[in-house]
Design a protein around this motif. Sequence first.
Motif, short mmCIF file in Angstrom:
data_model
loop_
_atom_site.label_atom_id
_atom_site.label_comp_id
_atom_site.label_asym_id
_atom_site.label_seq_id
_atom_site.Cartn_x
_atom_site.Cartn_y
_atom_site.Cartn_z
N UNK B 131 0.83 -1.21 0.00
CA UNK B 131 0.00 0.00 0.00
C UNK B 131 0.86 1.26 0.00
N UNK B 132 0.32 2.27 -0.62
CA UNK B 132 0.94 3.60 -0.58
C UNK B 132 0.00 4.52 0.18
N UNK B 133 0.31 5.79 0.23
CA UNK B 133 -0.53 6.72 0.99
C UNK B 133 -1.83 7.01 0.29
N UNK B 134 -2.00 6.49 -0.91
CA UNK B 134 -3.25 6.72 -1.63
C UNK B 134 -4.13 5.48 -1.54
N UNK B 135 -5.40 5.69 -1.24
CA UNK B 135 -6.32 4.56 -1.16
C UNK B 135 -6.44 3.88 -2.52
N UNK B 136 -6.17 4.64 -3.59
CA UNK B 136 -6.30 4.07 -4.93
C UNK B 136 -5.02 3.40 -5.38
N UNK B 137 -4.02 3.41 -4.55
CA UNK B 137 -2.71 2.98 -5.04
C UNK B 137 -2.23 1.62 -4.58
N UNK B 138 -3.09 0.85 -3.88
CA UNK B 138 -2.64 -0.43 -3.37
C UNK B 138 -2.35 -1.40 -4.51
N UNK B 139 -1.32 -2.18 -4.35
CA UNK B 139 -0.94 -3.15 -5.38
C UNK B 139 -0.95 -4.54 -4.76
N UNK B 140 -1.65 -5.46 -5.42
CA UNK B 140 -1.71 -6.83 -4.91
C UNK B 140 -0.98 -7.78 -5.85
N UNK B 141 -0.25 -8.68 -5.29
CA UNK B 141 0.26 -9.79 -6.08
C UNK B 141 -0.33 -11.04 -5.45
N UNK B 142 -1.20 -11.69 -6.18
CA UNK B 142 -1.88 -12.86 -5.63
C UNK B 142 -1.11 -14.13 -5.95
N UNK B 143 -1.11 -15.03 -4.99
CA UNK B 143 -0.66 -16.39 -5.24
C UNK B 143 0.79 -16.52 -5.69
N UNK B 144 1.69 -15.98 -4.90
CA UNK B 144 3.10 -16.28 -5.09
C UNK B 144 3.43 -17.55 -4.33
N UNK B 145 4.50 -18.19 -4.73
CA UNK B 145 5.02 -19.27 -3.91
C UNK B 145 5.34 -18.70 -2.54
N UNK B 146 5.02 -19.43 -1.48
CA UNK B 146 5.09 -18.79 -0.16
C UNK B 146 6.52 -18.41 0.25
N UNK B 147 7.48 -19.19 -0.18
CA UNK B 147 8.87 -18.83 0.15
C UNK B 147 9.27 -17.57 -0.58
N UNK B 148 8.86 -17.55 -1.86
CA UNK B 148 9.17 -16.37 -2.66
C UNK B 148 8.49 -15.14 -2.05
N UNK B 149 7.23 -15.30 -1.63
CA UNK B 149 6.50 -14.18 -1.03
C UNK B 149 7.26 -13.66 0.18
N UNK B 150 7.77 -14.59 0.96
CA UNK B 150 8.50 -14.18 2.17
C UNK B 150 9.75 -13.37 1.78
N UNK B 151 10.42 -13.87 0.75
CA UNK B 151 11.63 -13.16 0.28
C UNK B 151 11.26 -11.76 -0.21
N UNK B 152 10.19 -11.69 -1.03
CA UNK B 152 9.80 -10.40 -1.59
C UNK B 152 9.45 -9.42 -0.48
N UNK B 153 8.70 -9.90 0.50
CA UNK B 153 8.32 -9.01 1.61
C UNK B 153 9.57 -8.52 2.33
N UNK B 154 10.50 -9.44 2.57
CA UNK B 154 11.71 -9.03 3.26
C UNK B 154 12.48 -8.00 2.45
N UNK B 155 12.60 -8.26 1.15
CA UNK B 155 13.31 -7.30 0.29
C UNK B 155 12.63 -5.94 0.30
N UNK B 156 11.33 -5.99 0.09
CA UNK B 156 10.58 -4.72 0.02
C UNK B 156 10.71 -3.95 1.32
N UNK B 157 10.57 -4.67 2.42
CA UNK B 157 10.67 -4.00 3.70
C UNK B 157 12.03 -3.36 3.86
N UNK B 158 13.04 -4.12 3.42
CA UNK B 158 14.40 -3.61 3.55
C UNK B 158 14.60 -2.36 2.69
N UNK B 159 14.12 -2.44 1.45
CA UNK B 159 14.31 -1.30 0.54
C UNK B 159 13.52 -0.08 1.02
#
Lengths: 638, 168
Positions: B131-159
Motif C-alpha cells: 500500500x501507498x498513501x493513496x487509497x487508490x494505489x494499493x498493489x496486490x500480487x496474488x498467489x506467489x510461492x510462499x517462500x518467494x512471497x517471504x523473500x519479496x516481503x523481506x526485500x521490500x521491507x528492507x528497501x
Amino acid sequence: MSLPGDPRPEGPAHDPPEGPADDAPTPQGPAHDAPTPQGPADDARTPQGPAYDLPAPAGPAAAPPPEGPAYDLPAPQVVRDREWHRQSPKMLVIHPFRVLWSMAVPIVIAFIGINQSDGTWSVRLLPVLVIGALALGLIPWFTTHYRFTETQLQVRKGLINKSETTAPLDRVRSVDLESPPLHRVLGLARAKIGTGVDESRVELDGLAQDDAAQLREYLLLRGAGGRAGTVTGAAGQSPGSMPGAPGLPAGPGGEQPAGEQPAGEQPAGGRFDPGQPGSAGLAQEEVLAEIDWSWLRFAPFSLSSLVIVATALGVLFQFGDDFGILSQDRVEGTYEWLLAQAILALVLGGLLVLLVGWLLVSTANYVLQWWNLRLVREPGGTIRLTRGLLTTTSTTVEEARIRGVQLTEPLLLRAVGGGELTSLATGVGSGGTTKLLPPCPRRVAESVGHSVLGTGERLLDPTGDTPHDPGTGGDDRLDGPLTVSVRSHGPAAHRRLLVQSLWPTLFLTAGVAGLTWWLSWDWWIVAAVAVGAGLVNLGLAQLAYRNLGHQLTSEHIVSRSGALQRQRVVLERAGVIGWVVRQSFFQRRRGLADLLATTAAGPEVVTVSDIPLPWALALARQVNPTVVDQFRSAGEEP
Amino acid sequence: MSTTTGDPALRDPARKVSSRAIGYWTTTALIWEGILVAGLSVVYFVVLPERWWWATAILVLAVVGAIVEVLIVPRFKYAVHRWEVTDSAIYTRSGWLNVEQRIAPLSRVQTVDSEQGAIQRMFRLASITVTTASAAGAIEINCLDQDEARRVVADLTEITSRDEGDAT
C-alpha cells in the motif's frame, strides 16, 4: 511574554525527524515555496521594515533569515508552565447550553406529555430536568484537562471512560480555530490540532481567543520547525522558481533571501523583541485573497445551498395542502374558470416566491459563510483561511502539504464566468480538500490558485528536461497550470464518448418500447423518446469531449473533465505516488486508456480518462522517468 | 501523437505467479461454483413445480459458467497475472478483457503485507499487498510461492525502510 530564562523547546524541533519526503527525480513543485512564505508579494513586506529594525541596534547579531523571528516565538504561557489546565471557566456557560440544546426535543416532549396527564407534576419536574441537564453539562469541564510537555500535547477526558490523547508537537500540521456565536460572545475559541496523515485531530475547546491565536501560531511554527530540514533542502535547487524569492528587497535590517538557509541552522537566540510575537507573525503574511462583495453576484448561480431552499419549499407545499386551495372538487361549477385563473396565478406566484427565496437564501448563505474572507500565506509556510459571519473559522494548511488545486465550474456558474477553487492537501481530513474561495470570477480563482501553488504566471520551460506538449507550446508560455490550454484526446476518444452515450439512449428506448407494447400506446412515443434522449445524450457526450483534456507543465499535471460540471485538477508532479493504466476491452480496441495518478492528497487519485495509450505512457514517463522507463518495451528507444 | 517520446507501450512485468496458482484458483472456483450450481439445482428440481423454460435456461447457463470458471479462467488468470519488483518500483499487470497495469515507486510504499488463506496454505501460496498513501494505489500480487512471497516481503521491507519520510 518571554523571559530571559525562557525554556525553549525549539531545540529538538530543528532535528528533522524525517528524511527527504520523496526521492522522485522531478523537481518538487510548490515544495520550493514552503520555506519562503513571503512569496511573490514583495510589497506586503515593505511597510513592516520597522518591525525588523527594532532589535537591530540592540543586537548586532548577524542577520538571520526572515524565518528567524518566526521560530523564536516564545512559547505561550500555557505551553511553558507544563501544568495541567482546564478549559476556560466560561465554558461552564457553554456546556450546559449545548446539553440543553441537544436535549431540547426530549424535554419539550416530556413536558407536553406530562402536562396533558397531570398539570401539577410538570411544574415540579421541569426544573429538575433543566437542572439535570445543566449538571450534566458541567461534567466535561471538570473532567477535561490538557497540558503541554516538552514534546507533546496531552488531553485527558472522560468521567467513567477516561481517555488520554497525545499529539507530538513536532508533528503538528494543522491548527484550525473555530468560534461559534456563543463562543464569540464569551471571547472563546476551539482549536483542532492535526498531526499527521488521516489521523483524527485533537480538539481543545474553551481557549481564550487570544491564547488560541498565539497557540496556533506557536504550534504551527514549532511543527514546521520539526520538518524544516526536509522542506528547505528541496528549496535550494530551484533558484528563480519564485519571482519574488531571490530578490527580496531586504529590509533595513538586511535579511538574507528566504529559503537559502535551512531553518535548522538558525541561531535559536532571541533576536526578536519577544514582546510582540504576534506582530512579528503578521508582519510577514502575504494576503492572497480577500472577499470582494461584487462576487456576491455569483451566489445564486451556485447550487450548494439548494438543499435549504428545497426544504423550505417542501414546508410551503404542506401549507398549500392545508389551505386546500388546490383540491380537485373546488374546480367545478360556475367558479371553475375563476378558480383556474387563480391557480395559474398561484403557480406563477409560487415560482416568483421560489426565485426570490432562492436569491435571498443563496445570498444570505454566501454572506454567512464567506464574511471577512481572508486567504493569507503565513511565515513558516502555511496557508491560512479565515471566514464566517456568525461562526468564525480559521483553517490552516501547511503549504508543503498542498499538492494541488481544483477549479470547479458547475454549468450555471460557468455560464456567468465563475468558478470555485479547492485545494488538494494531504493529511487534513475531510477528503483532503479545502474550499479556498467562494464562487467568484474564474480569473480570480485562477490567479489565487496560482499563487497558492506558487507558480503564478510562470514561464513554462519548453527547452528543459520536461518538454511540454508540442501541440500547445510557444503561445502558452506565460500560462500557469490553471490557465494553460489542455490537450484534447483526439478522434478516438471523441468516437468512444459518442458511442458510449448511445447506451443509455438504447436502454431507455427499449424500456419505453416495452411499455408501449404492453400498454398499447402509440408508437410515435418510442420514436420521440429515442430521438429526444439520443440528442440529449449526444449533446452531453459532445460537451464531455470538449472538456476532456490533459496537460503537463513544468511542475504540474493538469486533468480537465466533466460534461455539465467542468473541473480542472492540478496535481503537483512530486505529489504523484504511483500510476495505474486501465484499459477496458473497448478502450483497447481504440488504443485508449484511463491513466490514474495516485496521490496522498485530496481524493487520492487524479484520473485522465480516455487518453491515447502512448500519451498516457509518455505522461507517466515525464513525471517519473526513472521509475517508468525500466518497464518500457525493449527496442523502442526513440 | 507524442513526438517527444516515441514510447508506445509498457512491456509485461517479468515474472509470473506460481504455477500452483492454477490449482488454487481451480479449487476455489470449484467450491464456489459447486455451491452455486447445487443451490440452483435444488431450487430447480425440488422447489419449482413446473420446469419453466427460463428456469432451465438459467440452470444451463450457470452450469456452463461454472465449467468455464473452473476449467478455463484459472489458466487465463495465470497467463495474464504478472509482476515485477525492481530496486526502485513495483509493477503488476492483471486482467484479460480489462487490463490493468500498476506501478508504484518503492519510495512511496507505506506498508507491505502478506496473507495466506487456509486453501492457499494447502497450495503453499501467499499473497502480497503493497500500500501507498493513496487509497487508490494499493498493489496486490496474488498467489506467489510462499517462500518467494517471504523473500519479496523481506526485500521490500528492507528497501522501503531505507527511505525515510512519510511517503506522501
